[in-house]
Design an enzyme around this catalytic site. Sequence first.
Site, short mmCIF file in Angstrom:
data_model
loop_
_atom_site.label_atom_id
_atom_site.label_comp_id
_atom_site.label_asym_id
_atom_site.label_seq_id
_atom_site.Cartn_x
_atom_site.Cartn_y
_atom_site.Cartn_z
N GLU A 1 0.81 -1.22 0.00
CA GLU A 1 0.00 0.00 0.00
C GLU A 1 0.85 1.27 0.00
O GLU A 1 0.37 2.35 0.36
CB GLU A 1 -0.94 0.03 1.21
CG GLU A 1 -1.85 -1.17 1.32
CD GLU A 1 -2.59 -1.21 2.65
OE1 GLU A 1 -2.57 -0.20 3.39
OE2 GLU A 1 -3.18 -2.26 2.96
N GLY A 2 2.11 1.17 -0.38
CA GLY A 2 2.97 2.35 -0.40
C GLY A 2 3.52 2.76 0.95
O GLY A 2 4.21 3.77 1.06
#
EC number: 2.4.2.21
Length: 375
Positions: free
Chosen positions: A323-324
Site C-alpha cells: 500500500e505504499g
Amino acid sequence: MSSLNLDDFSDLIERPDGGVRRDAEARRERQIVPPGSLGRLDDLGEWLAAAQSAVPVRPVERPRVVLFAGDHGVASLGVSARPAGSADQLVRAVLEGASPASILARRLNVPVRVVDMALDCEPDALPESVVRHRVRRGSGRIDVEDALTLEEAEAAFRAGVAVADEEADAGTDLVVLGDVSVGGTTAAAVLIAALCGTDASVVTGRGGLAIDDLAWMRKCAAVRDALRRARPVLGDQLQLLAAVGGADLAAMTGFLLQSAARKTPVILDGVVSAACALVGQRIAFRAPDWWLAGQNSGEPAQAKALDRMALEPLLNHGVTVGEGAGALLALPLVQAAAALAAELPEKPEELEAGEGPEAAEESSPEPENPEALAE
C-alpha cells in the site's frame, strides 16, 4: 493488434539534466558542511535538483500517494494469506483512513489516491473517483490463462498514462507509488523472473502477509507454470503484461513511464512496483533515472529487480504491508535532502580562496628590521 506504440517512450523520456546535477554538485562543494558528510542525503539532493532542473533544489511541497488496486485470479490457488477477491476490503481501509499507508500519509500531510483497475467487487461499492478507470472485475489465473486480453492490457496501460498526466497537470511534484492487491506479488514474481531469466524458486517470496511453507510451495508452482506462459511473449511487453501481469500492473507500468516522460519523480514501494518498473525499463532504458527505491521489502524478486535497474533502497525496515507504506517512510528523507541542499549556507568567498584570518596571518610580511622596531 494493439495500436499502442511502446517504442515512443524511448524517444519521449530523457535523463534528468546532467548539467544541472553538476551545478548542484558544485554548489554542494561550496557549502559549509563537507561534501559527502551527509551520506545519501547528498546524492538525493543532487538527484532531485537534476529531476527539477533547478539549483538550488526546490522543496517537495506537493507529494501524492497513488495506489493501483486489483484482484488476481491466481489468489484462488491459496498463494496468499488473504482470501481471494478481498482487495476491496483493503481499499476501504485506505479510504477510511484505517490502513498503515493512510495513517502515515495523514501524519505526513500527503493526500492518497486509489485507482481501481480490477477489484473483484461491484463498481458501485466504491466511490466513482476510485472506479472510473476500472478495466475488468479481477484478473485471470495466470498459471493457466492470460490475466487480460490484449485490448484490456492496452486500456489499463493507457489508464495509467492518464493518471500520470492528471497528477503532473495538478502540480504533483513527487509520487509515492504502491499497490493494493491480493495475489499481486505472485504476478510480480513472474514478471521479474521472466525479465531476469531466473527460476521460480529464486523469486518466490512470502508476500505482504506472510504465508506458511505449504502456501509458499503452491505459490512457487504457480510462478513456475506462469513463467512457462511468459517466456514466449518476452519480446512484447504489452503481451507480457496481458499474459502474466494484471490490470493494476499494466496501469502502474504506464503510470511509471508517463511520469518519467512528464519529469515527475516517483518513489517505488515494494515488489509489485519494482516489477512494473522493470517492465518499464525494458520499454525505455532511461526511465529508471526518474525513480527511487523507497525500501527493501524483503521479497527476493524485488531485490532482483532493483539490482537490474541499479536502484538502491533508501530504507531497510522490513515493511511488507504494501500500500505504499514503506515508500512513504522514505519521503521525509527526500524532503530532508532537498531542504539541506537548498538551505545550507555557502562558505564565505575569502575562506574558499584561502584568504581567511589564518591565511592573512601567515601571509603578513616580516618587518625588515625587528631590532629597530623594538627600540
